[in-house]
Design a protein around this motif. Structure first.
Motif, PDB file in Angstrom:
ATOM      1  N   LEU A 169       0.823  -1.210   0.000  1.00 40.49           N
ATOM      2  CA  LEU A 169       0.000   0.000   0.000  1.00 40.49           C
ATOM      3  C   LEU A 169       0.855   1.257   0.000  1.00 40.49           C
ATOM      4  CD1 LEU A 169      -2.866  -0.944   2.470  1.00 40.49           C
ATOM      5  CD2 LEU A 169      -3.055  -0.515   0.028  1.00 40.49           C
ATOM      6  N   GLN A 170       1.948   1.222   0.754  1.00 43.87           N
ATOM      7  CA  GLN A 170       2.842   2.375   0.811  1.00 43.87           C
ATOM      8  C   GLN A 170       3.514   2.602  -0.540  1.00 43.87           C
ATOM      9  OE1 GLN A 170       5.844   2.088   3.827  1.00 43.87           O
ATOM     10  NE2 GLN A 170       6.482   4.210   3.586  1.00 43.87           N
ATOM     11  N   ARG A 171       3.954   1.548  -1.199  1.00 51.21           N
ATOM     12  CA  ARG A 171       4.565   1.688  -2.528  1.00 51.21           C
ATOM     13  C   ARG A 171       3.558   2.245  -3.534  1.00 51.21           C
ATOM     14  NH1 ARG A 171       6.954  -3.373  -1.322  1.00 51.21           N
ATOM     15  NH2 ARG A 171       5.295  -4.412  -2.471  1.00 51.21           N
ATOM     16  N   GLU A 172       2.335   1.742  -3.472  1.00 47.42           N
ATOM     17  CA  GLU A 172       1.294   2.213  -4.381  1.00 47.42           C
ATOM     18  C   GLU A 172       1.004   3.698  -4.161  1.00 47.42           C
ATOM     19  OE1 GLU A 172      -3.420   1.355  -4.998  1.00 47.42           O
ATOM     20  OE2 GLU A 172      -2.140  -0.345  -4.521  1.00 47.42           O
ATOM     21  N   GLN A 173       0.951   4.111  -2.896  1.00 53.81           N
ATOM     22  CA  GLN A 173       0.698   5.517  -2.577  1.00 53.81           C
ATOM     23  C   GLN A 173       1.849   6.400  -3.052  1.00 53.81           C
ATOM     24  OE1 GLN A 173      -2.193   6.527  -1.322  1.00 53.81           O
ATOM     25  NE2 GLN A 173      -1.565   8.643  -1.491  1.00 53.81           N
ATOM     26  N   GLU A 174       3.071   5.926  -2.908  1.00 53.27           N
ATOM     27  CA  GLU A 174       4.233   6.693  -3.373  1.00 53.27           C
ATOM     28  C   GLU A 174       4.211   6.850  -4.890  1.00 53.27           C
ATOM     29  OE1 GLU A 174       7.696   4.731  -1.851  1.00 53.27           O
ATOM     30  OE2 GLU A 174       7.279   5.339   0.222  1.00 53.27           O
ATOM     31  N   MET A 175       3.844   5.784  -5.606  1.00 56.15           N
ATOM     32  CA  MET A 175       3.763   5.864  -7.067  1.00 56.15           C
ATOM     33  C   MET A 175       2.678   6.852  -7.488  1.00 56.15           C
ATOM     34  SD  MET A 175       4.334   1.861  -8.174  1.00 56.15           S
ATOM     35  CE  MET A 175       3.280   2.062  -9.564  1.00 56.15           C
ATOM     36  N   LYS A 176       1.555   6.812  -6.793  1.00 59.61           N
ATOM     37  CA  LYS A 176       0.451   7.719  -7.088  1.00 59.61           C
ATOM     38  C   LYS A 176       0.872   9.172  -6.864  1.00 59.61           C
ATOM     39  CE  LYS A 176      -4.428   7.662  -5.960  1.00 59.61           C
ATOM     40  NZ  LYS A 176      -5.410   7.214  -4.967  1.00 59.61           N
ATOM     41  N   ASN A 177       1.535   9.424  -5.746  1.00 57.89           N
ATOM     42  CA  ASN A 177       1.999  10.789  -5.446  1.00 57.89           C
ATOM     43  C   ASN A 177       3.019  11.269  -6.467  1.00 57.89           C
ATOM     44  OD1 ASN A 177       0.352  11.095  -3.211  1.00 57.89           O
ATOM     45  ND2 ASN A 177       1.904  10.350  -1.790  1.00 57.89           N
ATOM     46  N   THR A 178       3.886  10.378  -6.915  1.00 59.74           N
ATOM     47  CA  THR A 178       4.883  10.746  -7.919  1.00 59.74           C
ATOM     48  C   THR A 178       4.208  11.112  -9.233  1.00 59.74           C
ATOM     49  OG1 THR A 178       6.483   9.260  -6.892  1.00 59.74           O
ATOM     50  CG2 THR A 178       6.941   9.953  -9.139  1.00 59.74           C
ATOM     51  N   MET A 179       3.233  10.306  -9.641  1.00 55.86           N
ATOM     52  CA  MET A 179       2.518  10.599 -10.887  1.00 55.86           C
ATOM     53  C   MET A 179       1.772  11.922 -10.793  1.00 55.86           C
ATOM     54  SD  MET A 179       1.001   7.031 -12.311  1.00 55.86           S
ATOM     55  CE  MET A 179       0.462   7.754 -13.847  1.00 55.86           C
ATOM     56  N   LEU A 180       1.117  12.165  -9.659  1.00 55.35           N
ATOM     57  CA  LEU A 180       0.362  13.410  -9.500  1.00 55.35           C
ATOM     58  C   LEU A 180       1.294  14.612  -9.479  1.00 55.35           C
ATOM     59  CD1 LEU A 180      -2.350  12.304  -6.927  1.00 55.35           C
ATOM     60  CD2 LEU A 180      -2.681  12.863  -9.339  1.00 55.35           C
ATOM     61  N   ALA A 181       2.478  14.451  -8.898  1.00 46.84           N
ATOM     62  CA  ALA A 181       3.447  15.546  -8.883  1.00 46.84           C
ATOM     63  C   ALA A 181       3.913  15.879 -10.300  1.00 46.84           C
ATOM     64  CB  ALA A 181       4.636  15.189  -7.997  1.00 46.84           C
ATOM     65  N   GLN A 182       3.999  14.864 -11.150  1.00 46.92           N
ATOM     66  CA  GLN A 182       4.400  15.096 -12.538  1.00 46.92           C
ATOM     67  C   GLN A 182       3.255  15.678 -13.364  1.00 46.92           C
ATOM     68  OE1 GLN A 182       5.719  11.256 -13.813  1.00 46.92           O
ATOM     69  NE2 GLN A 182       7.684  11.399 -12.742  1.00 46.92           N
ATOM     70  N   LEU A 183       2.019  15.354 -13.003  1.00 46.88           N
ATOM     71  CA  LEU A 183       0.867  15.793 -13.781  1.00 46.88           C
ATOM     72  C   LEU A 183       0.388  17.200 -13.432  1.00 46.88           C
ATOM     73  CD1 LEU A 183      -1.336  12.574 -13.721  1.00 46.88           C
ATOM     74  CD2 LEU A 183      -0.180  13.564 -15.695  1.00 46.88           C
ATOM     75  N   LEU A 184       0.460  17.565 -12.154  1.00 43.23           N
ATOM     76  CA  LEU A 184      -0.127  18.820 -11.687  1.00 43.23           C
ATOM     77  C   LEU A 184       0.936  19.869 -11.408  1.00 43.23           C
ATOM     78  CD1 LEU A 184      -2.619  17.299  -9.096  1.00 43.23           C
ATOM     79  CD2 LEU A 184      -3.169  18.108 -11.387  1.00 43.23           C
ATOM     80  N   ASP A 185       0.597  21.127 -11.725  1.00 39.42           N
ATOM     81  CA  ASP A 185       1.508  22.188 -11.307  1.00 39.42           C
ATOM     82  C   ASP A 185       1.254  22.471  -9.820  1.00 39.42           C
ATOM     83  OD1 ASP A 185      -0.799  23.701 -11.230  1.00 39.42           O
ATOM     84  OD2 ASP A 185      -0.118  25.214 -12.663  1.00 39.42           O
TER      85      ASP A 185
END
Length: 126
Positions: free
Chosen positions: A36-52
């Motif tokens: 779950l922690q790895r999945e959350q980290e991947m999600k946060n990384t993707m959102l950081a790349q997608l959103l200003d």
């Protein structure tokens, strides 16, 4: 062997079995938590790349008030990115548009309607 010795042996054996079973449960729970922690980290990384920065701040603010709505928007953004619908960083105005789409899908307008009732003149007499 007396009854007390048998009871002591049984108690030790039960404790050993419980410890073995409990150890397996703990290992499985640790693995689930790590996944779950790895999945959350991947999600946060993707959102950081997608959103200003301003869009990310707005999404975080929404997550504090309406976590289920924020999760829906996050999942929508990730799916859009995976399918190639996002062509750069999403700014705050684009995020507002996505939020409106989510509000339309859920059937909630996000606006509050007050229904104020007036008192009759007969009620004023005390």
């Amino acid at each position: 062997m007396g009854d007390s010795e048998l009871e002591a042996i049984r108690a030790r054996r039960m404790a050993e079995l419980q410890q073995q079973m409990g150890g397996q449960d703990v290992d499985q729970e640790k693995q689930r938590a790590e996944a779950l922690q790895r999945e959350q980290e991947m999600k946060n990384t993707m959102l950081a790349q997608l959103l200003d920065q301003s869009a990310r701040a707005r999404l975080n603010s929404i997550a504090l008030v309406k976590p289920e709505k924020a999760k829906m928007v996050e999942n929508m953004l990730i799916n859009m990115a995976r399918s190639g619908q996002v062509g750069g960083k999403i700014n705050e105005e684009q995020l507002k548009g996505l939020l409106e789409q989510v509000s339309e899908k859920t059937g909630r307008s996000g606006k509050v309607k007050f229904d104020r009732r007036r008192l009759d003149s007969d009620d004023d007499d005390y």
